[in-house]
Write a protein that holds these residues in place. Structure first.
Motif, short mmCIF file in Angstrom:
data_model
loop_
_atom_site.label_atom_id
_atom_site.label_comp_id
_atom_site.label_asym_id
_atom_site.label_seq_id
_atom_site.Cartn_x
_atom_site.Cartn_y
_atom_site.Cartn_z
N GLY A 111 -6.82 -2.88 -1.83
CA GLY A 111 -6.02 -1.67 -1.51
C GLY A 111 -6.58 -1.02 -0.42
N THR A 112 -5.82 -0.15 0.16
CA THR A 112 -6.41 0.55 1.39
C THR A 112 -7.14 2.18 0.65
OG1 THR A 112 -4.04 2.14 1.07
CG2 THR A 112 -4.46 0.25 2.82
N ASP A 113 -7.00 1.91 -0.53
CA ASP A 113 -7.76 2.97 -1.29
C ASP A 113 -9.31 2.32 -1.62
OD1 ASP A 113 -6.97 1.35 -3.28
OD2 ASP A 113 -6.22 2.66 -4.57
N GLY A 114 -9.59 1.13 -1.36
CA GLY A 114 -10.78 0.60 -1.66
C GLY A 114 -10.91 0.28 -2.92
N ASN A 115 -9.69 -0.10 -3.73
CA ASN A 115 -9.92 -0.56 -5.07
C ASN A 115 -9.13 -2.05 -5.14
OD1 ASN A 115 -11.21 1.61 -6.69
ND2 ASN A 115 -9.24 2.70 -6.06
N LEU A 116 -9.35 -2.78 -6.24
CA LEU A 116 -8.82 -4.00 -6.23
C LEU A 116 -7.48 -4.01 -7.12
CD1 LEU A 116 -11.77 -6.16 -7.42
CD2 LEU A 116 -10.59 -6.43 -5.35
N TYR A 117 -6.43 -4.87 -6.81
CA TYR A 117 -5.15 -4.75 -7.49
C TYR A 117 -5.09 -6.27 -8.12
CZ TYR A 117 -4.19 -0.05 -5.95
OH TYR A 117 -4.47 1.24 -5.71
#
Length: 277
Positions: free
Chosen positions: A116-122
């Protein structure tokens, strides 16, 4: 070809580099294509231009077991969602295992995955429980903490396709319901896309913009199929009065294929000295 819908051909044949039941793929910024090969327990790397196999980047010896989803972060680390073990593993740019971020319990299958653009995995997760649809988990980085981002409708069964679009929405395929579900950054339903879909498994988004392909002599790769250099015509930057758009590159011995097509001179009146090599 995303501009005209024409078939560009096979990128890598079955068995290339050990390819066996490809589950998902991605293109890296450094010009490689990574493919999760489920039955060979490997993630295979290919040259993005030629499709030539560069061999397994990571495999069973590195802890890969039935890979379904893969993702890259901005530092070049590779994340692999393993269907057989339920483990989300992290590898560095050299393919060295760094950590196991999270392991799903039996009965929960991690599938497609995206950064994600927040740097986390989805991560897409299926439980195959009647009346319980798929869900999307967020795996925080670097800690590996799992939280439920959203739960899909009860009849859903997403496969590997999951991608954040340029509009800031999350696109998730729903294999069982023959549609792509679109969610906002907060996890609310935006819309669904179903026209012409039949068991969708993967998603890719390309700009719906005309292109100007590079001009080089044969045999340099300037075509779409060879991932030739091109730029999208999204602004007013140009050398002449206009930019000559092409559906594909047109390499010739004189590097002038697109100067004599129906669109006219590519440089539109700008004259260059003859290049001598």
């Amino acid at each position: 070809n995303p501009l005209n819908g024409s078939y560009a051909g096979n990128f890598a044949p079955s068995g290339s580099g050990g390819l066996d039941v490809p589950a998902s793929s991605l293109i890296s910024p450094d010009g490689y294509v990574y493919v999760a090969s489920f039955s060979s327990n490997s993630v295979i790397r290919y040259d993005a231009g030629s499709g030539s196999s560069l061999g397994a980047f990571v495999d069973a010896a590195d802890g890969v077991s039935g890979p379904l989803g893969i993702a890259l972060d901005t530092s070049g680390n590779l994340y692999v969602a393993n269907g057989n073990s339920g483990a989300i593993k992290k590898y560095d740019g050299a393919g060295v295992l760094q950590s196991t971020l999270y392991t799903y319990p039996a009965g929960q299958l991690p599938r497609g995955m995206t950064l994600g653009t927040d740097g986390n995995l989805y991560v897409i997760v299926n439980t195959f429980t009647p009346g319980v649809g798929g869900r999307i988990d967020k795996i925080s980085l670097p800690a590996g903490t799992r939280t439920t981002f959203l739960t899909m409708d009860a009849d859903s069964m997403p496969a590997q396709g999951i991608l954040w679009g340029p509009d800031g929405n999350l696109y998730v395929n729903d294999y069982l319901e023959n549609e792509v579900q679109v969610y906002s950054a907060t996890g609310s339903v935006v819309r669904s896309i179903s026209t012409g879909l039949d068991g969708p498994c993967g998603i890719a988004i390309v700009p719906c913009l005309e292109s100007d392909f590079g001009d080089l002599r044969t045999p340099f790769a300037t075509t779409f199929a060879a991932n030739g250099a091109r730029h999208y015509m999204a602004n007013s930057l140009r050398m002449g009065v206009r930019v000559d758009k092409e559906a594909d590159g047109q390499p010739t011995s004189g590097a002038d294929g697109d100067d004599s097509d129906s669109d006219g001179d590519d440089e539109d009146g700008v004259t260059f000295d003859v290049l001598t090599i």
